[in-house]
Motif scaffolding. Structure first.
Motif, PDB file in Angstrom:
ATOM      1  N   GLY A   1      17.780 -20.266  -9.135  1.00 28.23           N
ATOM      2  CA  GLY A   1      19.161 -20.141  -8.705  1.00 28.23           C
ATOM      3  C   GLY A   1      19.263 -19.339  -7.418  1.00 28.23           C
ATOM      4  O   GLY A   1      18.271 -18.840  -6.892  1.00 28.23           O
ATOM      5  N   SER A   2      20.486 -19.216  -6.930  1.00 24.92           N
ATOM      6  CA  SER A   2      20.747 -18.439  -5.713  1.00 24.92           C
ATOM      7  C   SER A   2      22.058 -17.694  -5.908  1.00 24.92           C
ATOM      8  O   SER A   2      22.817 -17.976  -6.841  1.00 24.92           O
ATOM      9  CB  SER A   2      20.847 -19.361  -4.500  1.00 24.92           C
ATOM     10  N   TYR A   3      22.329 -16.770  -5.026  1.00 25.88           N
ATOM     11  CA  TYR A   3      23.586 -16.032  -5.132  1.00 25.88           C
ATOM     12  C   TYR A   3      24.777 -16.963  -4.914  1.00 25.88           C
ATOM     13  O   TYR A   3      25.853 -16.732  -5.445  1.00 25.88           O
ATOM     14  CB  TYR A   3      23.615 -14.857  -4.142  1.00 25.88           C
ATOM     15  N   GLN A   4      24.574 -18.024  -4.154  1.00 27.77           N
ATOM     16  CA  GLN A   4      25.643 -18.991  -3.922  1.00 27.77           C
ATOM     17  C   GLN A   4      25.763 -19.996  -5.070  1.00 27.77           C
ATOM     18  O   GLN A   4      26.837 -20.502  -5.348  1.00 27.77           O
ATOM     19  CB  GLN A   4      25.408 -19.767  -2.613  1.00 27.77           C
ATOM     20  N   LYS A   5      24.641 -20.289  -5.717  1.00 23.31           N
ATOM     21  CA  LYS A   5      24.637 -21.242  -6.826  1.00 23.31           C
ATOM     22  C   LYS A   5      23.742 -20.692  -7.946  1.00 23.31           C
ATOM     23  O   LYS A   5      22.555 -21.001  -8.026  1.00 23.31           O
ATOM     24  CB  LYS A   5      24.114 -22.606  -6.355  1.00 23.31           C
ATOM     25  N   PRO A   6      24.334 -19.843  -8.813  1.00 29.58           N
ATOM     26  CA  PRO A   6      23.544 -19.227  -9.883  1.00 29.58           C
ATOM     27  C   PRO A   6      22.931 -20.262 -10.824  1.00 29.58           C
ATOM     28  O   PRO A   6      23.451 -21.368 -10.957  1.00 29.58           O
ATOM     29  CB  PRO A   6      24.561 -18.357 -10.634  1.00 29.58           C
ATOM     30  N   MET A   7      21.839 -19.864 -11.457  1.00 33.43           N
ATOM     31  CA  MET A   7      21.154 -20.744 -12.400  1.00 33.43           C
ATOM     32  C   MET A   7      21.997 -21.012 -13.646  1.00 33.43           C
ATOM     33  O   MET A   7      21.924 -22.086 -14.230  1.00 33.43           O
ATOM     34  CB  MET A   7      19.820 -20.134 -12.811  1.00 33.43           C
TER      35      MET A   7
ATOM     36  N   GLU B   1      24.959 -18.853 -16.719  1.00 38.84           N
ATOM     37  CA  GLU B   1      25.923 -17.807 -17.055  1.00 38.84           C
ATOM     38  C   GLU B   1      25.459 -17.021 -18.274  1.00 38.84           C
ATOM     39  O   GLU B   1      24.828 -17.574 -19.167  1.00 38.84           O
ATOM     40  CB  GLU B   1      27.286 -18.421 -17.368  1.00 38.84           C
TER      41      GLU B   1
ATOM     42  N   THR C   1      27.567 -11.969  -9.877  1.00 36.74           N
ATOM     43  CA  THR C   1      26.382 -12.807  -9.725  1.00 36.74           C
ATOM     44  C   THR C   1      25.237 -11.932  -9.239  1.00 36.74           C
ATOM     45  O   THR C   1      25.401 -11.158  -8.295  1.00 36.74           O
ATOM     46  CB  THR C   1      26.655 -13.945  -8.721  1.00 36.74           C
TER      47      THR C   1
ATOM     48  N   GLU D   1      25.275 -15.656 -13.346  1.00 37.85           N
ATOM     49  CA  GLU D   1      26.640 -15.150 -13.263  1.00 37.85           C
ATOM     50  C   GLU D   1      26.903 -14.431 -14.583  1.00 37.85           C
ATOM     51  O   GLU D   1      26.836 -15.047 -15.646  1.00 37.85           O
ATOM     52  CB  GLU D   1      27.596 -16.325 -13.076  1.00 37.85           C
TER      53      GLU D   1
END
Length: 180
Positions: free
Chosen positions: A45-51, A53, A84, A158
């Motif tokens: 994942g990334s800070y913009q698109k988390p893996m 929740e 996140t 997140e």
């Protein structure tokens, strides 16, 4: 005369003491993340698109068991939040600056053996993560949270829960893991 003798004694002690090591501080990025060269894996994942929740949006800042456990039934202030960040082993991060893909195996061992769970936000803010529900947490009924966090060690997730900040110590209490 006494003052001169004390000064001479102190200077003599200082001359025989080993020099303090001048260790360079841990590397940090402009955002404050320690050792920014330690990156998460390509599938983490990334800070913009988390893996994924962790946690459920709390209906109230604190669960009924936490309110009941509070002094005079009043827990400290808390606010619902969603942050996140990378799931980290708090002990290794604060002691060594370790995180990211290369630290996953070690971090999972630490979390499995009871070390504190952390969340590293993109701005370098570090949160301790804990199950929120007071009595179930105390009584070992929220082990599902530790397992979920351990499974996501080194992943960017997140996290939803209740944030508490006491004298600079930040924590997010995560709801939804009682007997899961």
């Amino acid at each position: 005369m006494k003052t001169i003798a004390v000064c001479v004694a102190v200077l003599g002690m200082m001359a025989t003491m080993p020099a303090q090591e001048n260790k360079p501080p841990a590397k940090s990025s402009p955002t404050g993340i320690l050792h920014p060269e330690m990156k998460v894996g390509p599938d983490a994942g990334s800070y913009q698109k988390p893996m994924g929740e962790l946690g459920e949006k709390p209906e109230h800042a604190w669960s009924s068991t936490t309110v009941a456990a509070g002094v005079n039934a009043k827990p400290l202030p808390g606010k619902a939040t969603k942050v996140t960040g990378e799931i980290i082993d708090l002990s290794c991060y604060l002691q060594l600056g370790k995180h990211g893909e290369k630290h996953v195996a070690c971090g999972k061992k630490c979390l499995t053996n009871g070390q504190p769970i952390g969340l590293l936000a993109s701005n370098g803010t570090v949160y301790m993560l804990m199950a929120e529900e007071h009595d179930p947490r105390r009584d070992g009924q929220t082990e599902g949270f530790r397992k979920a966090a351990t499974d996501h060690m080194g992943h960017i997730m997140e996290v939803t829960g209740t944030e508490s900040n006491v004298h600079g110590y930040r924590a997010i209490y995560v709801q939804g893991y009682v007997n899961k």
